[in-house]
Design an enzyme around this catalytic site. Structure first.
Site, PDB file in Angstrom:
ATOM      1  N   ASP A  49       0.862  -1.189   0.000  1.00  0.00           N
ATOM      2  CA  ASP A  49       0.000   0.000   0.000  1.00  0.00           C
ATOM      3  C   ASP A  49       0.898   1.238   0.000  1.00  0.00           C
ATOM      4  O   ASP A  49       1.860   1.306   0.771  1.00  0.00           O
ATOM      5  CB  ASP A  49      -0.874  -0.052   1.266  1.00  0.00           C
ATOM      6  CG  ASP A  49      -1.768   1.165   1.401  1.00  0.00           C
ATOM      7  OD1 ASP A  49      -1.977   1.860   0.389  1.00  0.00           O
ATOM      8  OD2 ASP A  49      -2.257   1.399   2.522  1.00  0.00           O
TER       9      ASP A  49
ATOM     10  N   ASN B 158      -0.714   4.547  -0.209  1.00  0.00           N
ATOM     11  CA  ASN B 158      -1.479   5.756   0.157  1.00  0.00           C
ATOM     12  C   ASN B 158      -2.268   5.598   1.453  1.00  0.00           C
ATOM     13  O   ASN B 158      -3.211   6.352   1.702  1.00  0.00           O
ATOM     14  CB  ASN B 158      -2.401   6.175  -0.996  1.00  0.00           C
ATOM     15  CG  ASN B 158      -3.428   5.099  -1.312  1.00  0.00           C
ATOM     16  OD1 ASN B 158      -3.359   4.003  -0.748  1.00  0.00           O
ATOM     17  ND2 ASN B 158      -4.362   5.388  -2.190  1.00  0.00           N
TER      18      ASN B 158
ATOM     19  N   ASP C  74      -4.443   3.406   2.697  1.00  0.00           N
ATOM     20  CA  ASP C  74      -5.843   2.985   2.816  1.00  0.00           C
ATOM     21  C   ASP C  74      -5.972   1.499   3.153  1.00  0.00           C
ATOM     22  O   ASP C  74      -7.072   0.946   3.122  1.00  0.00           O
ATOM     23  CB  ASP C  74      -6.641   3.321   1.539  1.00  0.00           C
ATOM     24  CG  ASP C  74      -6.097   2.603   0.307  1.00  0.00           C
ATOM     25  OD1 ASP C  74      -5.128   1.829   0.450  1.00  0.00           O
ATOM     26  OD2 ASP C  74      -6.640   2.816  -0.794  1.00  0.00           O
TER      27      ASP C  74
ATOM     28  N   ASP D 271      -1.499  -1.068  -4.018  1.00  0.00           N
ATOM     29  CA  ASP D 271      -1.767  -0.274  -5.228  1.00  0.00           C
ATOM     30  C   ASP D 271      -0.559  -0.311  -6.166  1.00  0.00           C
ATOM     31  O   ASP D 271       0.485  -0.882  -5.840  1.00  0.00           O
ATOM     32  CB  ASP D 271      -2.150   1.159  -4.841  1.00  0.00           C
ATOM     33  CG  ASP D 271      -1.215   1.728  -3.805  1.00  0.00           C
ATOM     34  OD1 ASP D 271       0.008   1.582  -3.987  1.00  0.00           O
ATOM     35  OD2 ASP D 271      -1.684   2.280  -2.776  1.00  0.00           O
TER      36      ASP D 271
ATOM     37  N   ASP E 102      -4.196  -9.324 -16.355  1.00  0.00           N
ATOM     38  CA  ASP E 102      -5.208 -10.374 -16.235  1.00  0.00           C
ATOM     39  C   ASP E 102      -6.386  -9.967 -17.107  1.00  0.00           C
ATOM     40  O   ASP E 102      -7.019  -8.939 -16.857  1.00  0.00           O
ATOM     41  CB  ASP E 102      -5.636 -10.462 -14.755  1.00  0.00           C
ATOM     42  CG  ASP E 102      -6.037 -11.851 -14.345  1.00  0.00           C
ATOM     43  OD1 ASP E 102      -6.786 -12.483 -15.097  1.00  0.00           O
ATOM     44  OD2 ASP E 102      -5.628 -12.288 -13.240  1.00  0.00           O
TER      45      ASP E 102
ATOM     46  N   ASP F 266      -8.419 -15.240 -17.826  1.00  0.00           N
ATOM     47  CA  ASP F 266      -9.255 -15.824 -16.777  1.00  0.00           C
ATOM     48  C   ASP F 266     -10.247 -16.834 -17.385  1.00  0.00           C
ATOM     49  O   ASP F 266     -10.863 -16.562 -18.423  1.00  0.00           O
ATOM     50  CB  ASP F 266     -10.026 -14.679 -16.098  1.00  0.00           C
ATOM     51  CG  ASP F 266     -10.749 -15.122 -14.846  1.00  0.00           C
ATOM     52  OD1 ASP F 266     -10.080 -15.510 -13.874  1.00  0.00           O
ATOM     53  OD2 ASP F 266     -12.004 -15.078 -14.835  1.00  0.00           O
TER      54      ASP F 266
ATOM     55  N   GLU G 273      -5.993 -19.648 -18.223  1.00  0.00           N
ATOM     56  CA  GLU G 273      -6.424 -20.364 -17.016  1.00  0.00           C
ATOM     57  C   GLU G 273      -7.443 -21.414 -17.451  1.00  0.00           C
ATOM     58  O   GLU G 273      -8.526 -21.070 -17.940  1.00  0.00           O
ATOM     59  CB  GLU G 273      -7.064 -19.422 -15.999  1.00  0.00           C
ATOM     60  CG  GLU G 273      -7.321 -20.152 -14.686  1.00  0.00           C
ATOM     61  CD  GLU G 273      -8.461 -19.582 -13.843  1.00  0.00           C
ATOM     62  OE1 GLU G 273      -8.566 -19.987 -12.675  1.00  0.00           O
ATOM     63  OE2 GLU G 273      -9.261 -18.773 -14.344  1.00  0.00           O
TER      64      GLU G 273
ATOM     65  N   HIS H 169      -3.820 -17.065  -5.906  1.00  0.00           N
ATOM     66  CA  HIS H 169      -4.758 -16.352  -5.041  1.00  0.00           C
ATOM     67  C   HIS H 169      -6.042 -17.160  -4.829  1.00  0.00           C
ATOM     68  O   HIS H 169      -6.906 -16.736  -4.070  1.00  0.00           O
ATOM     69  CB  HIS H 169      -5.097 -14.992  -5.665  1.00  0.00           C
ATOM     70  CG  HIS H 169      -5.809 -15.139  -6.977  1.00  0.00           C
ATOM     71  ND1 HIS H 169      -5.213 -15.709  -8.095  1.00  0.00           N
ATOM     72  CD2 HIS H 169      -7.061 -14.839  -7.345  1.00  0.00           C
ATOM     73  CE1 HIS H 169      -6.078 -15.730  -9.080  1.00  0.00           C
ATOM     74  NE2 HIS H 169      -7.212 -15.211  -8.662  1.00  0.00           N
ATOM     75  N   ASP H 170      -6.187 -18.279  -5.507  1.00  0.00           N
ATOM     76  CA  ASP H 170      -7.389 -19.113  -5.351  1.00  0.00           C
ATOM     77  C   ASP H 170      -7.123 -20.366  -4.507  1.00  0.00           C
ATOM     78  O   ASP H 170      -8.059 -20.976  -4.004  1.00  0.00           O
ATOM     79  CB  ASP H 170      -7.897 -19.589  -6.725  1.00  0.00           C
ATOM     80  CG  ASP H 170      -8.428 -18.452  -7.581  1.00  0.00           C
ATOM     81  OD1 ASP H 170      -8.903 -17.447  -7.017  1.00  0.00           O
ATOM     82  OD2 ASP H 170      -8.358 -18.571  -8.817  1.00  0.00           O
TER      83      ASP H 170
HETATM   84  C1  NOJ Z   1     -10.592 -17.366 -11.697  1.00  0.00           C
HETATM   85  C2  NOJ Z   1      -9.958 -16.370 -10.780  1.00  0.00           C
HETATM   86  O1  NOJ Z   1      -8.640 -16.785 -10.519  1.00  0.00           O
HETATM   87  C3  NOJ Z   1     -10.832 -16.303  -9.553  1.00  0.00           C
HETATM   88  O2  NOJ Z   1     -10.213 -15.568  -8.519  1.00  0.00           O
HETATM   89  C4  NOJ Z   1     -12.158 -15.709  -9.951  1.00  0.00           C
HETATM   90  O3  NOJ Z   1     -13.031 -15.731  -8.856  1.00  0.00           O
HETATM   91  C5  NOJ Z   1     -12.789 -16.500 -11.101  1.00  0.00           C
HETATM   92  N1  NOJ Z   1     -11.855 -16.832 -12.118  1.00  0.00           N
HETATM   93  C6  NOJ Z   1     -13.885 -15.710 -11.743  1.00  0.00           C
HETATM   94  O4  NOJ Z   1     -13.349 -14.665 -12.498  1.00  0.00           O
END
Ligand code: NOJ
Length: 525
Positions: A28, A30, A32, A36, A105, A207, A270, A332-333
């Site tokens: 971060d 700024n 918040d 960023d 992305d 994605d 993906e 991140h998933d």
């Molecule tokens: C895959 C992304 O990695 C995930 O974070 C997202 O929720 C879904 N696609 C929908 O866009």
């Protein structure tokens, strides 16, 4: 011209390593509590010091953040939370100045329900943009038009009382699916890719590429005979008609042609599908698809030498001619690597990921070994978790802020971060690990340096070797260079008659001749 005697030089992304940044949680600037673009720019020296080649940013576009940026309200802007186009251009210049590439992305399957396209589309049945999304009359009993389920739980259809039709959403109802059978959608989205390519972006992660086209007539999906509620409602049906349709390959090929016309750009798709179907996303010689269809196999394989060996062998065997492999272990998933395997085996995993044949993708924070983070119920943000609580589907635990030092909030922000940091951040942070010779961070750096120095590792061949139980043994070779990788997937010492010069051990210290120490990975010349 390339020929067997004069093979083409490997493009940057074959030798390269990709580093995924989750912008909300990197730095971060700024105050918040949310990361960023200026923050990312400030931390680029860290990225460069790792020895990676490209940075992929999860979505930075204007978004209501129902799915934290994967609900895009403007494909050619930057969300004010992250900065603006000026900050983006500055970041891109700074990335390039360090000899790195930048991937964005691209989220083509769905937009936000606040995107002006959808606002128009839902305004009336006769709106010119009506057909940009997938609208259908209610089913015979007034319910949804078919039995498709959303990946986030519940029906994949949302009723719009104003126009008395349902629209399709493979994810949240705030993420309506675009209709890729409509040529105007294709043209508009191609302009989006051009916009960023013209700005100098080096490629995209695409994605849910396999979701983009649905079967004509939208027939019901077959019920999944193996469905159990604890899997999540996504698995109630088999996604036979709602995804992975043959027409998607033609769209992927058109993206690829555009990328190739710009030259030296990379498309990563993906795709979560079984091996044989996944491989089709490489396309054909006449119509190449994405350069790298993401390979998530390591995430789903039990952490045992025999299982990993099998996955590596079958993936390598399934690759089409000229198809370049790639490997992913964190994102991140997905749950954190160290949360699943523990610290000792997370080090072995780092060696595996960075010594297999193919382009690896690293996820921010894995280089300092962030493990499990319990998110207090009142701080849960992930819609997937909020919609299906108690199933362990939460993704916030992998999206917590980076810890840079032992200062307030780990140096991530002057304000309370949007998600809590990992519990041991005061000692598990970049600054602390800089100073420890055998830290996870220095192991990642050593592995990346070795990979860069040895063509056998970056672009060489791979052969799996026979090994004692619990050990994964393979050779990487290029020309006369041969390197052997031995990974002990267990907490026991195991005798392995290796000879040669140990170049790197995950444990540091001196390897024992003819032996693998508990949890040890070795690269031997
Ligand atoms: C895959 C992304 O990695 C995930 O974070 C997202 O929720 C879904 N696609 C929908 O866009």
């Amino acid at each position: 011209m390339a020929s067997p005697e004069h093979p083409r030089p490997a493009p940057w992304w074959e030798r390269g390593v990709i580093y995924q940044i989750y912008p909300r949680s990197f730095q971060d600037s700024n105050g918040d509590g949310v990361g960023d673009l200026a923050g990312i720019e400030r931390r680029l020296d860290h990225v460069a010091s790792l020895g990676v080649d490209a940075v992929w940013l999860s979505p930075i576009f204007p978004s209501p953040m129902a799915d934290f940026g994967y609900d895009v309200a403007d494909y050619t802007g930057v969300d004010p939370l992250f900065g603006d186009l000026v900050a983006f251009d500055r970041l891109l210049r700074a990335v390039h100045a360090r000899g790195l590439k930048l991937l964005l992305d691209f989220v083509p399957n769905h937009s936000s329900d606040r995107h002006p396209w959808f606002v128009e589309s839902r305004a009336s049945r006769s709106n010119p943009k009506r057909d940009w999304y997938i609208w259908r009359d209610p089913g015979p009993n007034g319910g949804p038009p078919n039995n498709w389920t959303s990946d986030m739980g519940g029906s994949a259809w949302e009723y719009d009382p104003w126009t008395r039709q349902y629209y399709l959403h493979a994810f949240l109802k705030e993420q309506p699916d675009l209709n890729w059978r409509n040529p105007e959608v294709r043209a508009a989205m191609t302009d989006v890719l051009r916009f960023w390519f013209d700005r100098g972006v080096d490629g995209f992660r695409i994605d849910v590429l396999w979701h983009m086209v649905k079967a004509e007539g939208l027939p019901d999906n077959p019920l999944n005979p193996d469905y159990r509620p604890e899997l999540g409602e996504k698995f109630k049906v088999l996604q036979l008609h709602s995804a992975n349709q043959p027409e998607v390959h033609e769209i992927a090929a058109s993206f690829r042609k555009l990328a190739d016309d710009y030259g030296d750009r990379l498309l990563v798709g993906e795709i979560c599908l079984p091996l044989d179907t996944l491989m089709r996303y490489y396309g054909s010689a006449d119509a190449p698809g994405v350069h790298l269809p993401f390979n998530f196999q390591l995430m789903d394989t039990p952490w045992r030498a025999d299982a990993l060996r099998q996955v590596i062998a079958s993936y390598e065997a399934a690759l089409p001619p000229g198809g370049w492999p790639n490997w992913v272990m964190g994102s991140h998933d997905a749950p954190r690597i160290a949360a699943k395997l523990g610290e000792a085996q997370a080090r072995v995993a780092a060696m595996l990921l960075l010594t297999l044949r193919g382009t690896p993708t690293l996820y921010q924070g894995d280089e300092i070994g962030i493990g499990e983070v319990a998110i207090p119920p009142d701080r849960v943000h992930d819609p997937q978790d909020l919609r299906q609580p108690g199933l362990g589907l939460g993704r916030d635990r992998s999206r917590t802020p980076m810890a840079w030092d032992a200062g307030p909030n780990g140096g991530f922000s002057d304000a309370e971060p949007w998600l809590p940091l990992h519990p041991d951040w005061a000692t598990r942070n970049v600054a602390a690990q800089e100073g420890e010779r055998t830290s996870m961070l220095n192991l990642y750096r050593a592995l990346l340096a070795l990979r860069r120095a040895r063509e056998a590792l970056s672009i060489g061949d791979v052969s799996l070797l026979d090994a004692p139980d619990g050990v994964l043994d393979y050779e990487r070779s290029h020309g006369a260079e041969r390197l052997r990788i031995l990974l002990n997937l267990t907490g026991d010492r195991i005798a392995v008659p290796w000879r040669g010069e140990p170049l790197l051990s995950t444990l540091g210290g001196d390897p024992e001749p003819g032996m693998l120490r508990a949890d040890e990975g070795l690269v031997i010349a």
